[in-house]
Scaffold this active site. Structure first.
Site, short mmCIF file in Angstrom:
data_model
loop_
_atom_site.label_atom_id
_atom_site.label_comp_id
_atom_site.label_asym_id
_atom_site.label_seq_id
_atom_site.Cartn_x
_atom_site.Cartn_y
_atom_site.Cartn_z
N LEU A 77 0.85 -1.18 0.00
CA LEU A 77 0.00 0.00 0.00
C LEU A 77 0.89 1.23 0.00
O LEU A 77 1.95 1.24 0.63
CB LEU A 77 -0.90 0.02 1.25
N ASP A 78 0.46 2.28 -0.69
CA ASP A 78 1.21 3.53 -0.69
C ASP A 78 1.36 4.04 0.74
O ASP A 78 0.53 3.74 1.61
CB ASP A 78 0.50 4.59 -1.52
N LYS A 79 2.39 4.83 0.97
CA LYS A 79 2.68 5.34 2.32
C LYS A 79 1.45 5.94 2.98
O LYS A 79 1.15 5.66 4.14
CB LYS A 79 3.81 6.38 2.24
N THR B 23 -1.75 5.62 2.14
CA THR B 23 -2.97 4.84 2.01
C THR B 23 -3.02 3.89 3.20
O THR B 23 -2.03 3.22 3.51
CB THR B 23 -3.00 4.04 0.71
N ARG C 298 -5.20 6.14 -7.64
CA ARG C 298 -4.94 7.58 -7.60
C ARG C 298 -4.71 8.14 -9.01
O ARG C 298 -5.23 9.21 -9.35
CB ARG C 298 -3.75 7.85 -6.71
#
Length: 321
Positions: A136-138, A140, A237
């Site tokens: 997961l993105d930082k 998110t 995104r």
């Protein structure tokens, strides 16, 4: 040594740009520039400048030095665990935490926390076999699955590829998407202007498909449920941003000041107040389902919305009353 042959479609690109695109998963554009400056790149056996325009048929060789191996240290960080046994661990990653150590983020990551949880003091980056099944993105938040054995990792990766491992997200987006449900089927690749971002492009891209369903609509935003058919970097995104409906609060993809600038009249101040409630993208991985790699039992897990996301959602709902 890596080698490339220039196609007719790639002709007339600058040498540094061509290599940055070819090596996007390995090196940054500045690193490519350094290799060219250090004469580690040849075109047809000859040294060329970064500004050299590549031609169809050019044979390019790049000498890439071995990457240094870093040591990952255990850190006592809080973990919210939903399920754990000898094979897997399922937990919730908070917003602000990087999934895996990388340049600029060697501490404070989920992997640092897992090392401590497993009673390990440290691990060699190359030999560390803890298997993040996905990331997961930082900024998110949400559910993330980790394999504790190589067998479990292999089987769960196959489920991910076969789409039997299900992931669903909730997001708040700007504006109003067309229709109650939809499929965004647009290829994604690294942005030539900013290598940290991805954009919809046909050049050096990979297929990407995002399903969405509108759960609630507000004056200047919507609550979405999203399912991934593919798992590209920044996929949700980038796709929503391309459609002109970026994730609310997302500074990298136009979801803060840029989106606010497009809001007119009475809603502008309301939108500005809404942005103060969340400092990151309003994106949360709330559901994950998989088949246990050993017991073969189907497991389903749900995660509640984090406080910042819920506060934003509550505020948007009050505006409609």
């Amino acid at each position: 040594m890596q080698s490339f042959k220039v196609t007719s479609k790639e002709a007339n690109l600058r040498l540094d740009k061509f290599l940055a695109l070819e090596l996007e998963q390995v090196l940054s554009r500045s690193a490519v520039q350094r290799l060219i400056d250090e004469k580690k790149v040849t075109v047809g056996g000859k040294i060329q400048k970064a500004s050299y325009k590549v031609q169809a048929g050019d044979f390019i060789e790049v000498e890439i030095p071995p990457r240094p191996v870093y040591e990952i240290t255990a850190e006592k960080l809080p973990l919210k665990i939903y399920f754990e046994d000898e094979e897997v661990i399922l937990l919730e990653k908070p917003a602000g935490m990087v999934s895996h150590p990388a340049v600029g983020h060697w501490t404070g990551t989920l992997v640092n926390a897992l090392l401590y949880h497993f009673g390990l003091e440290k691990a060699d980056e190359e030999n560390f076999r803890l298997g993040l099944v996905h990331r997961l993105d930082k900024n998110t938040s949400g559910l993330l699955l980790v394999a504790k054995t190589m067998t479990a990792h292999s089987q769960l990766q196959k489920q991910l590829k076969d789409r039997t491992l299900k992931r669903r997200y909730q997001a708040i987006s700007w504006g109003h998407l067309k229709g109650k449900k939809g499929l965004i089927d647009l290829p994604l690749g690294r942005s030539p202007a900013d290598r940290k971002k991805v954009v919809v492009t046909k050049e050096h891209s990979r297929p990407a498909m995002t399903e969405y369903e509108v759960l609630e609509s507000f004056s200047f935003s919507q609550l979405l449920q999203i399912a991934l058919r593919t798992g590209r970097t920044h996929q949700i995104r980038a796709h929503l941003s391309h459609l002109g409906h970026p994730v609310f609060g997302d500074p990298e993809y136009g979801g803060r000041d840029k989106a606010l600038g497009g809001i007119k009249g009475e809603y502008r101040q309301q939108a500005a107040w809404a942005l103060e409630l969340i400092e990151r993208q309003a994106l949360h991985a709330f559901y994950l389902s998989f088949v246990h790699p050993v017991t073969k039992e189907k497991l389903d897990f749900f995660s509640e919305l984090p406080d910042d996301f819920q506060a934003l959602l509550n505020y948007l709902r009050t505006l409609e009353k």
